[in-house]
Design a protein around this motif. Sequence first.
Motif, short mmCIF file in Angstrom:
data_model
loop_
_atom_site.label_atom_id
_atom_site.label_comp_id
_atom_site.label_asym_id
_atom_site.label_seq_id
_atom_site.Cartn_x
_atom_site.Cartn_y
_atom_site.Cartn_z
N GLU A 289 12.57 22.02 52.56
CA GLU A 289 11.70 23.18 52.61
C GLU A 289 11.49 23.64 54.05
O GLU A 289 11.51 24.84 54.34
CB GLU A 289 10.35 22.85 51.97
N ARG A 292 14.46 25.60 55.24
CA ARG A 292 14.42 26.99 54.76
C ARG A 292 13.46 27.84 55.57
O ARG A 292 13.77 28.98 55.94
CB ARG A 292 14.02 27.03 53.28
N ASN A 293 12.30 27.28 55.87
CA ASN A 293 11.28 28.03 56.60
C ASN A 293 11.70 28.35 58.04
O ASN A 293 11.15 29.27 58.64
CB ASN A 293 9.96 27.25 56.62
N ASP A 321 21.66 24.57 49.19
CA ASP A 321 22.27 25.88 48.99
C ASP A 321 23.38 25.73 47.96
O ASP A 321 24.42 25.14 48.24
CB ASP A 321 22.82 26.40 50.32
#
Length: 416
Positions: A289, A292-293, A321
Amino acid sequence: MTILSRIELYHVSVPLPVPFRPAWIPGYPQTHNRFDLIRLVTDDGVEGWSAGPAMGRERAGLGDLVGPYLLGLDPTDIAVVQQRLREMAYLGLRNAWLEPAFWDVKARLEGLPLHRLLGAESGDIGLYASTGELRAPAQRVEEIRRRADEGFTAVKLRVHAPTLAEDIAQVEAVVDEFGDRLRIGVDANQGWRVTAIADAPLWDLDRARRFADACADLGVAWLEEPLPMDDYDALSELTAGARLPIAGGELHTGGWPELRMMIHRRCYDVFQPDAMFTGGIAQTLKVAEECRNHGVAYTPHTWTNGFGFAVNLQLMAAVGDREGLLEYPLDPPAWTPRLRDALLTEPFTHHRGKLTLPDLPGLGFTVDRAALRRWGRRTCTVTAGRLALRTLRDKGLRATAELARNRRGSAREART
């Protein structure tokens, strides 16, 4: 509430047909696939499995630790499991590979594969063929030709030669032959250099830069572990100036806190934590996470054993992904899916460079009990009765009674 009522530990040693000489341990002929295995059993008979790679029987006394810390827990309370493993690590024993067994129980109780429990759909995962041994350029070209014929669209090479020129020559040979057909990555195996048996090159920032520049000029898709894993300043500097993605992160046993810091410092463009080392599934979910951020990629390392591959496959399906590719260790005849997954009833075999996600509940496998009897030796069994007897022998009646009272009080507080 479901309770963990039984823990079994095994040491497993699967013989290889020929010695495997991993690039990351120069001079070491590996003759067996060795790992330690944990089997959890709940009071209602649900099992959970996981395994950590082993060099030998270095974890022989682990049962003395896991019983008092883990027996009697609600195995679905991952936060408590993580805390207990953290406490175990204060003694210098970081055993993140134990944690996925609790997720196995949790997902089996829900009747779902882990990736679906985490909200992902089933389907196919694309793979890249990950080589393991060092080879001369001509041999490497022939090896990669076989992988291309098997349907792989991407491969990862291993370089570990004494000189920069030798490393570049191998990459050039493969790119000249396959650069228009395959995505080609390169692993320098500098993240955790091992020289206990034979010497190995030690890269500095200058050598890493020069090799990264050469790879970029050749159109290489990514460069993995070009510097020591804890040289955070040099990694950030290299990544900032490189003309191709820099990848790493497989063996950071500091887990989430360390990897979060490295994400913020942009030590890599592609983070590759292996949940069996980097804090377990729960911490890896947080890492993915955070990636992604912060606009960096996540794709896990998978080179351990069949259980480790299963865990990281589920994570790739859940939070990776899905347009990306998962590492697929393959270096026959010594390292094949059948040998890696020797304790599983169905090896994770690819078809034309892809793998269909398993739909079995839990981590997606069934353990072959006959294979476990053949290659495994049970080293420890922990139940409440056995633990009580051992504590009584070790501490005496008064201290044992005090421990029992304290545990009962702690359990009551946890329920209220």
